[in-house]
Design a protein around this motif. Structure first.
Motif, PDB file in Angstrom:
ATOM      1  N   ILE A 198       0.862  -1.179   0.000  1.00 59.41           N
ATOM      2  CA  ILE A 198       0.000   0.000   0.000  1.00 59.41           C
ATOM      3  C   ILE A 198       0.897   1.226   0.000  1.00 59.41           C
ATOM      4  O   ILE A 198       1.624   1.492   0.957  1.00 59.41           O
ATOM      5  CB  ILE A 198      -0.951   0.003   1.204  1.00 59.41           C
ATOM      6  N   THR A 199       0.881   1.912  -1.137  1.00 62.08           N
ATOM      7  CA  THR A 199       1.804   3.022  -1.315  1.00 62.08           C
ATOM      8  C   THR A 199       1.217   4.037  -2.275  1.00 62.08           C
ATOM      9  O   THR A 199       0.410   3.700  -3.133  1.00 62.08           O
ATOM     10  CB  THR A 199       3.156   2.526  -1.857  1.00 62.08           C
ATOM     11  N   HIS A 200       1.634   5.243  -2.125  1.00 60.92           N
ATOM     12  CA  HIS A 200       1.309   6.297  -3.075  1.00 60.92           C
ATOM     13  C   HIS A 200       2.579   6.744  -3.786  1.00 60.92           C
ATOM     14  O   HIS A 200       2.591   7.752  -4.469  1.00 60.92           O
ATOM     15  CB  HIS A 200       0.629   7.478  -2.363  1.00 60.92           C
ATOM     16  N   ASP A 201       3.629   5.970  -3.600  1.00 60.79           N
ATOM     17  CA  ASP A 201       4.923   6.266  -4.197  1.00 60.79           C
ATOM     18  C   ASP A 201       4.905   5.803  -5.656  1.00 60.79           C
ATOM     19  O   ASP A 201       4.801   4.607  -5.937  1.00 60.79           O
ATOM     20  CB  ASP A 201       6.020   5.541  -3.411  1.00 60.79           C
ATOM     21  N   ASN A 202       5.011   6.737  -6.584  1.00 55.75           N
ATOM     22  CA  ASN A 202       4.957   6.399  -8.002  1.00 55.75           C
ATOM     23  C   ASN A 202       6.094   5.483  -8.426  1.00 55.75           C
ATOM     24  O   ASN A 202       5.929   4.655  -9.314  1.00 55.75           O
ATOM     25  CB  ASN A 202       4.953   7.666  -8.859  1.00 55.75           C
ATOM     26  N   GLU A 203       7.235   5.604  -7.788  1.00 55.73           N
ATOM     27  CA  GLU A 203       8.377   4.769  -8.128  1.00 55.73           C
ATOM     28  C   GLU A 203       8.088   3.294  -7.795  1.00 55.73           C
ATOM     29  O   GLU A 203       8.376   2.397  -8.582  1.00 55.73           O
ATOM     30  CB  GLU A 203       9.627   5.250  -7.388  1.00 55.73           C
ATOM     31  N   VAL A 204       7.489   3.059  -6.637  1.00 56.97           N
ATOM     32  CA  VAL A 204       7.127   1.692  -6.241  1.00 56.97           C
ATOM     33  C   VAL A 204       6.034   1.156  -7.157  1.00 56.97           C
ATOM     34  O   VAL A 204       6.093   0.010  -7.619  1.00 56.97           O
ATOM     35  CB  VAL A 204       6.689   1.646  -4.759  1.00 56.97           C
ATOM     36  N   THR A 205       5.031   1.968  -7.455  1.00 57.96           N
ATOM     37  CA  THR A 205       3.941   1.553  -8.344  1.00 57.96           C
ATOM     38  C   THR A 205       4.488   1.207  -9.725  1.00 57.96           C
ATOM     39  O   THR A 205       4.091   0.207 -10.318  1.00 57.96           O
ATOM     40  CB  THR A 205       2.872   2.662  -8.440  1.00 57.96           C
ATOM     41  N   THR A 206       5.399   1.999 -10.236  1.00 58.86           N
ATOM     42  CA  THR A 206       6.018   1.728 -11.539  1.00 58.86           C
ATOM     43  C   THR A 206       6.793   0.424 -11.506  1.00 58.86           C
ATOM     44  O   THR A 206       6.728  -0.374 -12.444  1.00 58.86           O
ATOM     45  CB  THR A 206       6.940   2.895 -11.952  1.00 58.86           C
TER      46      THR A 206
END
Length: 158
Positions: free
Chosen positions: A33-41
Motif C-alpha cells: 500500500i503506497t502512493h509512491d509512483n516509483e514503487v507503483t512503476t
C-alpha cells in the motif's frame, strides 16, 4: 513462417491476459500500500514482465507463446486459431498452476464453465489460497451483448 501478429485470432487471449494482469496488479498494490509512483512503476513493470510476448517458459508465464503451447496441449489449438473464453480461461489457469512458483502470488483461479457459481467451491478454494479469481466464461451475445443481460451485469458490477 511464423506469425508476426495475433490480429484476427488473438483477441480473446489478450482479454484473458488483461484480466489476469489487472488482478495481479491489484493484489501487488494491496501488498505494498503506497502512493509512491516509483514503487507503483516497479510493481507495474514486474507484472507486465509476466506477459511479455518475446519470451515463453517461466520468465513470462502468461506470454501468448505459453498460452498457445498450453492450448495446443489441452485443446489441439494452434497459433492462428481463435480461442474462446472457455479455452483461454483454462489455458490461463494451467499456466498459473504450472508457473506460480516463479511469480509466487497467493491467488487461486476457479472457473465455472456452466455459469453457475457454487459457494461451497469458492469456500473450498479459499481454504487453500488467500485470494481467488473467479472466471465465468460465458458468451452474452453473438455480435454484441444482448440487452436482456444488462440488468444482471449491472447487479454484479454494483
Amino acid at each position: 513462417g511464423g506469425f508476426t501478429s495475433d490480429s484476427g485470432w488473438g483477441c480473446m487471449i489478450r482479454v484473458g491476459q488483461m484480466m489476469l494482469a489487472y488482478t495481479t496488479m491489484q493484489i501487488e498494490k494491496q501488498e505494498y500500500i503506497t502512493h509512491d509512483n516509483e514503487v507503483t512503476t516497479k510493481i507495474f513493470r514486474e507484472v507486465v514482465s509476466l506477459f511479455l510476448d518475446s519470451q515463453d517458459g517461466p520468465d513470462a508465464p502468461f506470454s501468448i507463446q505459453n498460452l498457445i503451447r498450453v492450448g495446443e496441449r489441452m485443446y489441439n489449438k494452434t497459433a492462428g486459431i481463435w480461442f474462446g473464453a472457455n479455452s483461454v480461461s483454462h489455458c490461463l489457469k494451467a499456466c498459473h498452476d504450472e508457473y506460480n512458483i516463479k511469480y509466487n502470488i497467493d491467488l487461486g483461479i476457479k472457473i465455472f464453465n456452466e455459469g453457475i457459481i457454487f459457494q461451497d467451491d469458492i469456500a473450498e478454494e479459499l481454504t487453500l489460497k488467500k485470494r481467488l479469481l473467479i472466471i465465468v466464461p460465458q458468451r452474452l451475445g453473438l455480435k454484441r451483448v444482448e440487452e436482456h443481460f444488462f440488468p444482471q451485469i449491472k447487479e454484479i458490477l454494483e
